[in-house]
Design a protein around this motif. Structure first.
Motif, mmCIF file in Angstrom:
data_model
loop_
_atom_site.group_PDB
_atom_site.id
_atom_site.type_symbol
_atom_site.label_atom_id
_atom_site.label_comp_id
_atom_site.label_asym_id
_atom_site.label_seq_id
_atom_site.Cartn_x
_atom_site.Cartn_y
_atom_site.Cartn_z
ATOM 1 N N ASP A 48 0.861 -1.182 0.000
ATOM 2 C CA ASP A 48 0.000 0.000 0.000
ATOM 3 C C ASP A 48 0.897 1.232 0.000
ATOM 4 O O ASP A 48 1.742 1.376 0.889
ATOM 5 C CB ASP A 48 -0.882 -0.025 1.251
ATOM 6 C CG ASP A 48 -1.869 1.127 1.325
ATOM 7 O OD1 ASP A 48 -1.656 2.163 0.661
ATOM 8 O OD2 ASP A 48 -2.850 0.992 2.070
ATOM 9 N N HIS A 49 0.740 2.096 -0.981
ATOM 10 C CA HIS A 49 1.616 3.266 -1.094
ATOM 11 C C HIS A 49 1.560 4.155 0.146
ATOM 12 O O HIS A 49 2.464 4.942 0.388
ATOM 13 C CB HIS A 49 1.273 4.074 -2.354
ATOM 14 C CG HIS A 49 -0.023 4.812 -2.263
ATOM 15 N ND1 HIS A 49 -1.238 4.200 -2.488
ATOM 16 C CD2 HIS A 49 -0.290 6.105 -1.965
ATOM 17 C CE1 HIS A 49 -2.197 5.091 -2.332
ATOM 18 N NE2 HIS A 49 -1.654 6.253 -2.012
ATOM 19 N N ARG A 50 0.522 4.015 0.963
ATOM 20 C CA ARG A 50 0.403 4.820 2.177
ATOM 21 C C ARG A 50 1.134 4.211 3.367
ATOM 22 O O ARG A 50 1.259 4.844 4.404
ATOM 23 C CB ARG A 50 -1.073 5.012 2.537
ATOM 24 C CG ARG A 50 -1.847 5.772 1.460
ATOM 25 C CD ARG A 50 -3.312 5.681 1.693
ATOM 26 N NE ARG A 50 -3.702 4.274 1.542
ATOM 27 C CZ ARG A 50 -4.923 3.812 1.676
ATOM 28 N NH1 ARG A 50 -5.902 4.619 2.005
ATOM 29 N NH2 ARG A 50 -5.195 2.544 1.507
ATOM 30 N N VAL A 51 1.589 2.978 3.218
ATOM 31 C CA VAL A 51 2.290 2.281 4.307
ATOM 32 C C VAL A 51 3.685 1.912 3.829
ATOM 33 O O VAL A 51 3.837 1.160 2.863
ATOM 34 C CB VAL A 51 1.522 1.008 4.734
ATOM 35 C CG1 VAL A 51 2.264 0.273 5.847
ATOM 36 C CG2 VAL A 51 0.106 1.356 5.168
ATOM 37 N N MET A 52 4.686 2.460 4.495
ATOM 38 C CA MET A 52 6.085 2.155 4.178
ATOM 39 C C MET A 52 6.411 2.393 2.702
ATOM 40 O O MET A 52 7.198 1.678 2.101
ATOM 41 C CB MET A 52 6.433 0.714 4.574
ATOM 42 C CG MET A 52 6.271 0.379 6.045
ATOM 43 S SD MET A 52 7.452 1.230 7.101
ATOM 44 C CE MET A 52 8.952 0.384 6.670
ATOM 45 N N GLY A 53 5.760 3.388 2.114
ATOM 46 C CA GLY A 53 6.056 3.755 0.732
ATOM 47 C C GLY A 53 5.723 2.686 -0.297
ATOM 48 O O GLY A 53 6.278 2.680 -1.386
ATOM 49 N N GLY A 54 4.826 1.777 0.047
ATOM 50 C CA GLY A 54 4.429 0.740 -0.907
ATOM 51 C C GLY A 54 5.261 -0.526 -0.848
ATOM 52 O O GLY A 54 5.053 -1.443 -1.639
ATOM 53 N N VAL A 55 6.193 -0.602 0.083
ATOM 54 C CA VAL A 55 7.002 -1.811 0.258
ATOM 55 C C VAL A 55 6.075 -2.933 0.739
ATOM 56 O O VAL A 55 5.241 -2.706 1.624
ATOM 57 C CB VAL A 55 8.123 -1.556 1.292
ATOM 58 C CG1 VAL A 55 8.824 -2.834 1.685
ATOM 59 C CG2 VAL A 55 9.103 -0.538 0.757
ATOM 60 N N PRO A 56 6.178 -4.142 0.185
ATOM 61 C CA PRO A 56 5.329 -5.239 0.665
ATOM 62 C C PRO A 56 5.549 -5.486 2.153
ATOM 63 O O PRO A 56 6.670 -5.681 2.602
ATOM 64 C CB PRO A 56 5.780 -6.442 -0.170
ATOM 65 C CG PRO A 56 6.373 -5.839 -1.403
ATOM 66 C CD PRO A 56 7.024 -4.561 -0.948
ATOM 67 N N CYS A 57 4.448 -5.442 2.905
ATOM 68 C CA CYS A 57 4.479 -5.624 4.361
ATOM 69 C C CYS A 57 3.445 -6.654 4.776
ATOM 70 O O CYS A 57 2.516 -6.947 4.032
ATOM 71 C CB CYS A 57 4.139 -4.305 5.074
ATOM 72 S SG CYS A 57 5.364 -3.015 4.877
ATOM 73 N N ILE A 58 3.602 -7.152 5.990
ATOM 74 C CA ILE A 58 2.582 -8.011 6.566
ATOM 75 C C ILE A 58 1.353 -7.151 6.835
ATOM 76 O O ILE A 58 1.467 -6.062 7.407
ATOM 77 C CB ILE A 58 3.091 -8.668 7.864
ATOM 78 C CG1 ILE A 58 4.373 -9.478 7.612
ATOM 79 C CG2 ILE A 58 2.007 -9.545 8.483
ATOM 80 C CD1 ILE A 58 4.243 -10.583 6.588
#
Length: 76
Positions: free
Chosen positions: A9-19
């Motif tokens: 999600d571009h709004r979370v950690m710049g779009g880096v894949p996260c849990i």
């Protein structure tokens, strides 16, 4: 399973894949495994994660690598 637990999600950690629901990048989980940490140790250090989250991160990473052609060097 990875599709449900890993989000980019571009709004979370710049779009880096996260849990999903966390700010823990897949790369962090994979890096910890590469350092020799067990899934149980990772969950102990990151209580917002579950064992299924760790598995999903590894599944996601394996899938991402499988989709690319990686150049391999052949021995001389």
């Amino acid at each position: 399973m990875a599709e449900e637990r890993v989000v980019a999600d571009h709004r979370v950690m710049g779009g880096v894949p996260c849990i999903a629901g966390t700010r823990v990048p897949v790369a962090t989980v994979v890096g910890l495994v590469a350092q020799g940490r067990t899934a149980n140790e990772i969950v102990a250090d990151y209580p917002q994660l579950t064992l299924d989250d760790v598995r999903a991160a590894l599944e996601f990473a394996a899938s991402a690598v499988a989709e690319r052609q990686l150049p391999l060097r052949t021995p001389a």
